[in-house]
Enzyme design. Structure first.
Site, short mmCIF file in Angstrom:
data_model
loop_
_atom_site.label_atom_id
_atom_site.label_comp_id
_atom_site.label_asym_id
_atom_site.label_seq_id
_atom_site.Cartn_x
_atom_site.Cartn_y
_atom_site.Cartn_z
CG LEU A 1 -0.36 0.04 2.63
CD1 LEU A 1 0.16 1.40 3.04
CD2 LEU A 1 -1.41 -0.41 3.62
CE LYS B 1 7.37 -2.86 0.63
NZ LYS B 1 6.24 -2.07 0.17
NE ARG C 1 7.43 7.27 8.97
CZ ARG C 1 6.85 6.08 9.19
NH1 ARG C 1 7.46 5.18 9.93
NH2 ARG C 1 5.67 5.79 8.68
CB CYS D 1 8.67 2.65 1.94
SG CYS D 1 7.43 2.18 3.16
P1 NAD Z 1 4.89 2.72 11.75
O1 NAD Z 1 6.17 3.16 12.30
O2 NAD Z 1 3.90 3.72 11.25
O3 NAD Z 1 4.12 1.81 12.82
C1 NAD Z 1 4.70 0.77 13.55
C2 NAD Z 1 3.86 0.55 14.80
O4 NAD Z 1 4.36 -0.62 15.47
C3 NAD Z 1 3.93 1.70 15.80
O5 NAD Z 1 2.64 2.14 16.14
C4 NAD Z 1 4.66 1.08 17.01
O6 NAD Z 1 4.25 1.61 18.25
C5 NAD Z 1 4.28 -0.38 16.86
N1 NAD Z 1 5.18 -1.30 17.58
C6 NAD Z 1 6.52 -1.26 17.67
N2 NAD Z 1 6.97 -2.28 18.42
C7 NAD Z 1 5.88 -2.99 18.80
C8 NAD Z 1 5.70 -4.18 19.58
N3 NAD Z 1 6.73 -4.83 20.10
N4 NAD Z 1 4.44 -4.61 19.77
C9 NAD Z 1 3.39 -3.97 19.25
N5 NAD Z 1 3.50 -2.85 18.50
C10 NAD Z 1 4.74 -2.37 18.27
O7 NAD Z 1 5.25 1.68 10.59
P2 NAD Z 1 4.51 1.48 9.19
O8 NAD Z 1 4.77 2.64 8.31
O9 NAD Z 1 3.12 1.02 9.43
O10 NAD Z 1 5.38 0.26 8.62
C11 NAD Z 1 5.33 -1.03 9.18
C12 NAD Z 1 6.09 -1.97 8.28
O11 NAD Z 1 5.46 -2.03 6.99
C13 NAD Z 1 7.53 -1.55 7.99
O12 NAD Z 1 8.32 -2.69 7.86
C14 NAD Z 1 7.43 -0.83 6.65
O13 NAD Z 1 8.63 -0.87 5.92
C15 NAD Z 1 6.36 -1.63 5.96
N6 NAD Z 1 5.59 -0.91 4.95
C16 NAD Z 1 5.23 0.40 5.17
C17 NAD Z 1 4.48 1.06 4.22
C18 NAD Z 1 4.09 2.52 4.41
O14 NAD Z 1 3.68 3.15 3.43
N7 NAD Z 1 4.20 3.08 5.60
C19 NAD Z 1 4.06 0.41 3.05
C20 NAD Z 1 4.41 -0.94 2.89
C21 NAD Z 1 5.17 -1.57 3.84
#
Ligand code: NAD
Length: 435
Positions: free
Chosen positions: A153, A207, A331, A263
């Protein structure tokens, strides 16, 4: 089928809410208690169009709940791990949060379950997790399966991307996981089969490969835009010329001030590291982030060269701080990097963003000559030039009658939004990139 989501960031929250909207019973968990408290009231801690309304609907329908504890995990059949995997600083992905999750699950989870890793993780991570957490994956009392399910996404259009994905990648060799994947994703897989099964290593690498490929396309267009500046060619014409070739396609061919976000930069850096660790040479991957850095310097120099030694007496109006439109995510935002580079050189910078200003403020708090403004046209008359950094829709057709009051009547267009001929009618000069 009950679903448990771990991590309620952009990916986890969108995943949980879209599954709840499709009728599943979903619990979203995060260690951040204040985040969970806000979510319980339907208050989304970041800006993503449509998400708040969907949360309120699912909360009212009682098939979505939020918890800061892992205690309820045993009431669920499928678990999605969606925690962050940021850059450790040397390009490797920091898997600390992921490991904390599996250590905790090892203590809590005592029933059959299927765990999907949705976080972006380096090749081999699924295999390592299976080996490193034997209490989960090698016990004889219950059966826990692990699969890779990378997310594609994009912020700003995340709900649409999740509900209508181009493909749903699942890295698994298990028939049971494949069967459950069909059931889970049926609501988003109706029109045609979008599920693509492959090995966990391939899913993990897909990915990184997808994001690096997109970053590479943007970067190549940016390099071509510099060549256009050095010649009579125009990058809009080049984009049309190559984008009309079906083999090339039209997406991700826009030149600008470079890519940013949570990302692309980290995933390109991580793939570069994976090549190095596996002793496989790739000259291409090493060049992407370098060329991306050059692009912001290139734009920066266009601005500073124009004002030459008079910069310290000039004010700039900056539009757009988020790394792209429709998100408050700053970010690795190129706009923020540009502000940090311009601030020491210019007298004053007026900053405007429709949504991201409150996130940008703490990031820029050490820079003294910045002023955040409430409307895009505030301070036009006190600014020498406008710098367009993020292509929010409200910037596409600005009121040129107002912008003609810029002291030096010049716009540095970091996203090539404006037609120089339109601006010329108002005596405003245009500096684009490759136009
Ligand atoms: P984010 O930083 O917005 O959210 C991560 C969440 O995980 C936070 O709310 C944090 O408090 C929580 N967290 C951390 N440690 C934890 C634990 N031990 N237990 C429970 N919760 C915990 O991250 P995001 O942007 O949602 O990205 C998540 C993953 O998905 C990453 O690997 C990213 O690369 C990938 N990704 C992100 C996107 C994007 O557009 N943001 C798209 C595709 C993939």
């Amino acid at each position: 089928m009950n679903i448990f989501i771990i991590g309620t960031g952009y990916v986890g929250l969108v995943t949980g809410v879209c599954f709840a909207d499709a009728g599943f019973s979903v619990t979203c968990h995060d260690i951040d208690e204040s985040r969970i408290d806000r979510l319980k009231k339907g208050d989304v801690p970041f800006y993503e169009p449509g998400l708040s309304e969907m949360i309120l609907n699912s909360l009212a329908a009682k098939n979505l709940s939020f918890s800061s504890s892992l205690d309820q995990v045993n009431n669920h059949d499928v678990i999605f791990v969606c925690v962050g995997t940021p850059d450790s600083g040397d390009g490797t992905s920091d898997l600390t949060a992921l490991n904390i999750v599996f250590r905790s699950l090892q203590d809590k989870l005592t029933k059959d379950a299927l765990i999907f890793i949705k976080s972006t993780v380096p090749m081999g991570t699924n295999q390592k997790v299976v080996k490193n957490y034997p209490k989960l994956f090698q016990n004889t009392k219950f059966n826990i399966e692990l699969a890779s399910n990378p997310e594609f996404l994009k912020e700003g259009d995340a709900i649409n991307d999740f509900k209508k994905p181009d493909r749903i990648i699942v890295g698994t060799n298990s028939k049971k996981v494949k069967d459950i994947s069909y059931i889970l994703y049926k609501p988003f897989n109706w029109q045609r089969n979008r599920l693509v099964f492959m090995s966990p290593d391939s899913a993990e690498l897909t990915k990184y490969a997808a994001n690096s490929m997109l970053a590479m396309r943007i970067t190549f267009m940016n390099e071509l835009s510099r060549l256009c500046d050095a010649s009579q060619a125009n990058i809009h014409e080049i984009r049309n010329g190559i984008g009309s070739d079906k083999r090339v396609g039209r997406d991700f061919l826009y030149s600008g001030i470079g890519y940013g976000g949570s990302c692309f930069p980290k995933d390109v850096a991580s793939l570069k590291k994976i090549f190095e660790q596996d002793n496989v040479q790739s000259d291409l991957i090493s060049s992407i982030d370098k060329a991306n850095e050059q692009q912001i310097n290139y734009f920066f120099e266009k601005i500073t060269k124009h004002f030459d030694d008079k910069s310290s007496s000039k004010n700039l109006l900056i539009w757009g701080l988020s790394f792209k439109p429709n998100t408050d995510d700053i970010r690795e935002s190129v706009s923020i990097k540009l502000v940090k580079k311009l601030s020491p050189i210019f007298k004053k910078l007026y900053l405007y963003d429709p949504i991201a200003a409150s996130n940008a403020e703490p990031e820029l708090k050490t820079f003294r000559n910045l002023e955040f403004i409430d409307s895009q046209y505030d301070m036009v008359e006190d600014s020498n030039a406008l710098i367009l950094c993020t292509e929010w829709k409200e910037f596409w057709h600005p009121d040129l009658n107002i912008l003609r009051n810029l002291k030096d009547r010049i716009i540095f267009d970091g996203r090539n939004l404006y037609d120089p001929l339109d601006l010329a009618k108002f005596n405003i000069s245009h500096v684009g990139i490759g136009t």
